[in-house]
Design an enzyme around this catalytic site. Structure first.
Site, PDB file in Angstrom:
ATOM      1  N   CYS A   1      -3.167   5.085  -1.640  1.00 12.95           N
ATOM      2  CA  CYS A   1      -4.277   5.486  -2.516  1.00 12.95           C
ATOM      3  C   CYS A   1      -5.621   5.104  -1.908  1.00 12.95           C
ATOM      4  O   CYS A   1      -6.602   5.838  -2.045  1.00 12.95           O
ATOM      5  CB  CYS A   1      -4.106   4.863  -3.893  1.00 12.95           C
ATOM      6  SG  CYS A   1      -2.607   5.449  -4.743  1.00 12.95           S
ATOM      7  N   THR A   2      -5.669   3.980  -1.216  1.00 11.52           N
ATOM      8  CA  THR A   2      -6.903   3.566  -0.545  1.00 11.52           C
ATOM      9  C   THR A   2      -7.222   4.526   0.595  1.00 11.52           C
ATOM     10  O   THR A   2      -8.376   4.963   0.738  1.00 11.52           O
ATOM     11  CB  THR A   2      -6.778   2.125  -0.028  1.00 11.52           C
ATOM     12  OG1 THR A   2      -6.563   1.251  -1.152  1.00 11.52           O
ATOM     13  CG2 THR A   2      -8.024   1.691   0.725  1.00 11.52           C
TER      14      THR A   2
END
Length: 156
Positions: free
Chosen positions: A45-46
């Site tokens: 997600c980062t």
């Protein structure tokens, strides 16, 4: 309501990191890249958020707004934005209302355990609010570039 390319994208209202309640229809007149992701601060997600950050100016030049949605609470979204200098809104979907509308709230399996969670997915919505393109079960590597290319080729 079934999510289908060519139909109006389902509208929703969620709390945003700017402190306001945001509706999808607030963005009419702009193209929207709406992406659902499982959890702030996790590796995939980062990477995805930072890829959107790095290409944010290119999306903006195409009159396109990026909006991220996950079940994480407001304070976690704010820390995520601050840590990675994210220049776009993140929306809080703690009751997974938008995720269910877009049919991305799914039964998942990890290390033999089953649980409900977000299936990483991206939706491109045109200036009139019509769902133009969708990607489900997104693999992060190269995805943001693919979304940008789609907007360039189809919505400008």
């Amino acid at each position: 309501m079934t999510v289908e390319v060519g139909n109006l994208a389902p509208d929703f209202e969620l709390k945003a990191t700017n402190g306001e309640n945001v509706r999808l229809t607030d963005f009419r007149g702009k193209n929207v890249v709406l992406y659902f992701y499982p959890k702030d601060m996790t590796p995939g997600c980062t990477t995805q958020a930072c890829d959107f950050r790095d290409l944010h100016q290119s999306f903006t030049e195409l009159d396109c707004v990026i909006v991220g949605i996950s079940p994480d609470p407001q304070d976690k979204h704010e820390k995520f934005i601050e840590k990675y200098s994210l220049p776009f809104l993140l929306l809080v979907d703690d009751e997974h209302k938008a995720a269910e509308l877009y049919e991305v709230w799914k039964l998942k399996k990890n290390f033999g355990k089953e649980y409900m969670g977000i299936e990483r997915s991206t939706f491109v919505i045109d200036k009139e609010g019509t769902l133009a393109k969708e990607w489900r079960k997104v693999k992060v590597q190269g995805h943001v570039e693919q979304a940008l290319q789609y907007v360039k080729e189809n919505l400008v």
